[in-house]
Design a protein around this motif. Structure first.
Motif, PDB file in Angstrom:
ATOM      1  N   TYR A 156     -45.086  19.067   8.956  1.00 60.58           N
ATOM      2  CA  TYR A 156     -44.942  17.625   9.216  1.00 60.58           C
ATOM      3  C   TYR A 156     -44.807  16.870   7.886  1.00 60.58           C
ATOM      4  CZ  TYR A 156     -46.550  12.945  10.685  1.00 60.58           C
ATOM      5  OH  TYR A 156     -46.668  11.600  10.903  1.00 60.58           O
ATOM      6  N   SER A 157     -45.648  17.216   6.922  1.00 58.71           N
ATOM      7  CA  SER A 157     -45.621  16.575   5.611  1.00 58.71           C
ATOM      8  C   SER A 157     -44.295  16.823   4.898  1.00 58.71           C
ATOM      9  CB  SER A 157     -46.796  17.086   4.766  1.00 58.71           C
ATOM     10  OG  SER A 157     -46.812  16.487   3.498  1.00 58.71           O
ATOM     11  N   LEU A 158     -43.788  18.047   4.982  1.00 54.94           N
ATOM     12  CA  LEU A 158     -42.473  18.361   4.392  1.00 54.94           C
ATOM     13  C   LEU A 158     -41.371  17.523   5.031  1.00 54.94           C
ATOM     14  CD1 LEU A 158     -42.333  22.230   3.987  1.00 54.94           C
ATOM     15  CD2 LEU A 158     -41.681  20.536   2.272  1.00 54.94           C
ATOM     16  N   ARG A 159     -41.412  17.398   6.349  1.00 52.14           N
ATOM     17  CA  ARG A 159     -40.416  16.585   7.044  1.00 52.14           C
ATOM     18  C   ARG A 159     -40.502  15.140   6.578  1.00 52.14           C
ATOM     19  NH1 ARG A 159     -42.026  16.449  12.379  1.00 52.14           N
ATOM     20  NH2 ARG A 159     -40.218  15.150  12.797  1.00 52.14           N
ATOM     21  N   HIS A 160     -41.717  14.629   6.431  1.00 55.45           N
ATOM     22  CA  HIS A 160     -41.918  13.249   5.975  1.00 55.45           C
ATOM     23  C   HIS A 160     -41.353  13.070   4.573  1.00 55.45           C
ATOM     24  CE1 HIS A 160     -44.380   9.942   4.220  1.00 55.45           C
ATOM     25  NE2 HIS A 160     -44.053   9.378   5.364  1.00 55.45           N
TER      26      HIS A 160
END
Length: 158
Positions: free
Chosen positions: A126-130
């Motif tokens: 999720y953090s990578l996508r953000h």
């Protein structure tokens, strides 16, 4: 290669692409008054959440030493912008932090509680996508206004 090493590689690749946007951003675009969310603030926002999501929980998170409450978008406030050198410093800090912290995470365990209760591996994806949504936003803004091109970075293996 294990999942932790893959995540480190992908975070470092994403941070490298964000670094390119920072270094190629001209002064007049860095805090352009016509932008709802200034370039510098989108950059800080992306960096801040990479940092926060590597913490055990929101309660144990210790912000960067130069942190100011500018990480969220609030149209009703004006903020003193960070300069490019400061955000490149934060990015370099995070490159090291990702290398050190990510291998310590128990990726198969539930992390946090409340709205942040999910598998740690999922939170990191999720953090990578953000990170990449905001990097892409800045790449598009930079490209449209200056013609700059950001090189694709597929992975970073130390």
């Amino acid at each position: 290669m294990n999942l932790s090493a893959i995540l480190v590689s992908q975070f470092l690749a994403g941070l490298e692409m964000l670094k390119q946007t920072i270094t190629l951003c001209p002064e007049d675009l860095w805090n352009a008054p016509q932008d709802k969310n200034p370039f510098w603030q989108v950059t800080y926002h992306a960096l801040y959440f990479v940092h926060e999501y590597l913490a055990e929980s929101p309660e144990t998170f210790v912000p960067w030493e130069k942190h100011r409450e500018v990480y969220d978008f609030d149209e009703t406030q004006t903020f003193e912008p960070y300069d490019q050198a400061a955000l490149l410093e934060y990015l370099a800090f995070l490159e090291n932090h990702v290398r050190e912290r990510l291998p310590q995470l128990r990726l198969d365990e539930v992390e946090g509680h409340g709205s942040r209760s999910m598998l740690t591996a999922e939170l990191q994806i999720y953090s990578l996508r953000h990170l990449m949504v905001h990097t892409g936003e800045l790449m598009e803004r930079l490209g449209a206004r200056t013609g700059a091109n950001i090189d694709w970075v597929g992975w970073v293996h130390d």
